[in-house]
Design an enzyme around this catalytic site. Structure first.
Site, short mmCIF file in Angstrom:
data_model
loop_
_atom_site.label_atom_id
_atom_site.label_comp_id
_atom_site.label_asym_id
_atom_site.label_seq_id
_atom_site.Cartn_x
_atom_site.Cartn_y
_atom_site.Cartn_z
N GLU A 94 -5.37 39.11 -2.05
CA GLU A 94 -4.19 38.84 -2.89
C GLU A 94 -3.63 37.43 -2.73
OE1 GLU A 94 -1.39 41.98 -1.98
OE2 GLU A 94 -2.75 43.54 -2.68
N GLU B 196 -10.18 49.94 -4.17
CA GLU B 196 -8.99 50.76 -3.89
C GLU B 196 -8.63 51.62 -5.10
OE1 GLU B 196 -5.82 48.28 -2.34
OE2 GLU B 196 -7.21 47.05 -1.19
C1 XIL Z 1 -1.25 50.25 1.45
C2 XIL Z 1 -1.42 51.46 2.36
O1 XIL Z 1 -2.17 52.43 1.70
C3 XIL Z 1 -0.07 52.01 2.76
O2 XIL Z 1 -0.22 53.05 3.70
C4 XIL Z 1 0.80 50.90 3.34
O3 XIL Z 1 2.06 51.38 3.60
C5 XIL Z 1 0.87 49.74 2.39
O4 XIL Z 1 -0.43 49.30 2.05
N1 XIL Z 1 -3.38 46.84 -1.74
C6 XIL Z 1 -4.02 46.74 -0.53
C7 XIL Z 1 -3.84 47.82 0.48
O5 XIL Z 1 -4.84 45.83 -0.34
O6 XIL Z 1 -3.91 47.32 1.79
C8 XIL Z 1 -2.54 48.56 0.30
O7 XIL Z 1 -2.52 49.66 1.20
C9 XIL Z 1 -2.40 49.01 -1.14
C10 XIL Z 1 -2.38 47.81 -2.07
#
Ligand code: XIL
Length: 538
Positions: free
Chosen positions: A162, A267
């Site tokens: 990001e 994701e």
């Molecule tokens: C999220 C986790 O799933 C949560 O448990 C935490 O509180 C916040 O982060 N993009 C990403 C991930 O790259 O690391 C994030 O994960 C979701 C958005």
């Protein structure tokens, strides 16, 4: 063989349903990993319940369905590097050990990110930002220590996450402020020095936004031209029912593939709740107030929405398959609806349903719709050429609703034979099926009808998945019941299938005469002829 008796239909008694479900053949469930084995890895983000607490139900889902895992939080800076001179690898080690023990590819998430990194990582003892040189040294120490610890055990790493804004410009973060734009280059070069064989990934959300995509890709192309070792691009895929469009996903995959880099869907989840103020990004620092209108499915989710989600997942997987030569993995961000981060993002305390397993750990319609478009047979063709082992398929008449039950299992045969209530009448072997997975044998799947308590048998993957993917489905998948032949060979005969509308169950016979008599004498409102179910031996 007792001729088929047609009595008035009546649904199963609780007792008879009990007998069968207690002896049900809980064969291996089918697997997304197998259905997509020729295309890409299927991955899941795990939370520590799986690899620290060893939750057996979640573990079984992951080991059954996935070939790749990622830790939802435990490899992030704040988890394993809580203070600048202190590392704590206890949970991260459990995660990597769990992956290795279970034969998984392990994905590392994440080395350099502005979120979930303690602010102290960027500051000196007096609370001021450290110098560029000091920050580079800290970043390199982190990359070397973390990657080095798992060298050879983690195959793919999100090196930078990001780093860009929605308009495609470089994000203003402690990384870019203190080090400058070249923090990305330095991070990737350092990572490559630690482990020359690992796949190094740049990961981000909102790639579907053309301005963001163009900005990132221009930057990445410049880095590649300078020889910066970036191997792959990660598309987070935190998406909604109606956004992004398939055209946007297609344009994104096309543009990313044209860099020559690998693509990871890192994701994936499909949010089914109303978007809060049209926010479609995944910046974890963005939050909105909870309001009832944003949380419409607190108790239960309407079947129509589950269907929409199932169609959405199927359409996305179909699109991913078009790009399968470029895509390394499709990874779900979570396992069940219960453990999804989207229950708390971007609004805290909602009841969301983004995953393909529900809160009871059962596969949802979305799961079956993904299996429905899977390119590979659920069961790989047999490599064995052993002779067929014919085994009897025992036939029982269930007097309470005039349906039939078929089994090859001694335990089920014994349980039903021992029934003294008159519910179950043994009618002899129906025919001989195949006991081994060999040559051209093909599986017959067995489903349990929760309403009638009867069972459904089919050799057609498409028929089975079609039944299960209906959100109003009353069937549970029970496993492979036995093996048959999909096509005739010398010595094998067709097995005929009938549907009995009064009980909602099916009847099978290999006996040509029985089939002809039933067709000639029983009205189709009682028993309708479906055709040839499979081929087997008399
Ligand atoms: C999220 C986790 O799933 C949560 O448990 C935490 O509180 C916040 O982060 N993009 C990403 C991930 O790259 O690391 C994030 O994960 C979701 C958005």
């Amino acid at each position: 063989m007792t001729p088929l008796k047609l009595a008035t239909a009546c649904f199963a008694t609780a007792l008879s349903a009990l007998i069968l479900s207690s002896v049900a053949n809980a064969g291996a469930p089918f697997s997304m990993r197998d259905g997509y084995r020729s295309a890409f890895h299927i991955g899941a983000a795990l939370d520590s319940r799986v690899f620290v607490n060893e939750d057996p139900v979640l573990s079984d889902i992951v080991t059954g369905q996935c070939s790749l895992i990622v830790a939802g939080n435990e490899l992030k800076w704040e988890s394993l590097h809580p203070a600048i001179n202190r590392y704590d690898f206890s949970k991260a080690d459990s995660f990597v050990n769990w992956g290795e023990r279970n034969g998984m590819q392990v994905h590392g998430h994440v080395l350099v990110w502005h979120s979930q990194t303690p602010s102290s990582a960027f500051k000196d003892a007096s609370g001021r930002n450290v110098s560029r040189d000091e920050m580079i040294a800290r970043m390199q120490d982190h990359i070397r220590t973390v990657m080095g610890r798992y060298k050879g055990r983690i195959q793919t790493w999100d090196v930078v996450n990001e780093a860009f804004n929605d308009d495609g410009t470089l994000r203003d973060s402690p990384w870019s402020r203190i080090i400058g734009p070249d923090f990305i280059e330095i991070a990737f070069r350092t990572a490559r020095e630690v482990d020359p064989s690992v796949m190094l990934v740049y990961n981000d959300y909102s790639w579907v936004n053309p301005a963001k995509r163009a900005g990132i890709l221009a930057h990445i192309r410049q880095l590649l031209a300078k020889g910066v070792p970036i191997d792959a691009l990660g598309i987070q895929g935190h998406w909604q029912l109606g956004y992004p469009s398939l055209e946007q996903v297609d344009a994104t995959l096309w543009d990313l593939a044209s860099t020559g880099l690998k693509i990871l869907i890192t994701e994936l989840d499909i949010d089914v709740l109303p978007t809060a103020w049209d926010y479609t990004g995944a910046d974890i620092n963005v939050r909105f107030e909870l309001q009832d209108s944003l949380n419409p499915y607190r108790e239960t989710i309407p079947p129509a929405v589950l269907q929409q989600q199932a169609d959405r997942y199927a359409a996305l997987f179909t699109k991913f398959l078009e790009y399968k030569d470029y895509i390394h993995t499709v990874t779900f961000w979570g396992i069940t609806d219960q453990d999804s981060w989207l229950n708390n993002f971007p609004v805290r305390g909602r009841t969301n349903y983004p995953m393909v397993y529900n809160r009871d750990n059962q596969p949802k319609p979305a799961y079956f719709s993904i299996m429905n478009v899977a390119p590979d047979p659920l069961v790989p063709p047999a490599t064995a050429t052993d002779p067929y082992v014919p085994i009897p398929l025992y036939r029982f008449h269930r007097t309470t609703n005039n349906s039939h039950f078929f089994t090859v299992t001694k335990a089920e045969f014994d349980a039903l034979s021992a029934d003294t209530s008159g519910t179950w009448v043994y009618e002899g072997p129906s025919h001989h099926v195949i006991g081994n997975h060999t040559q051209n044998s093909t599986p017959v799947y067995r489903l349990f009808n929760r309403v009638s308590g009867s069972h459904f048998y089919t050799a057609s993957k498409d028929e089975m998945v079609g039944v299960l993917s209906n959100p109003s489905s009353i069937f549970n998948y029970e496993g492979i019941a036995f093996w048959v032949l999909a096509a005739p060979i010398p010595g094998a005969q067709p097995v005929y299938r009938f549907f009995a509308p009064p009980s909602g169950s099916h009847f099978f016979t290999i006996n040509e005469q029985e089939k002809d008599v039933l067709r000639a004498t029983v009205p189709s409102t009682q028993l309708s002829y479906d055709g040839v179910a499979w081929f087997a031996f008399p």
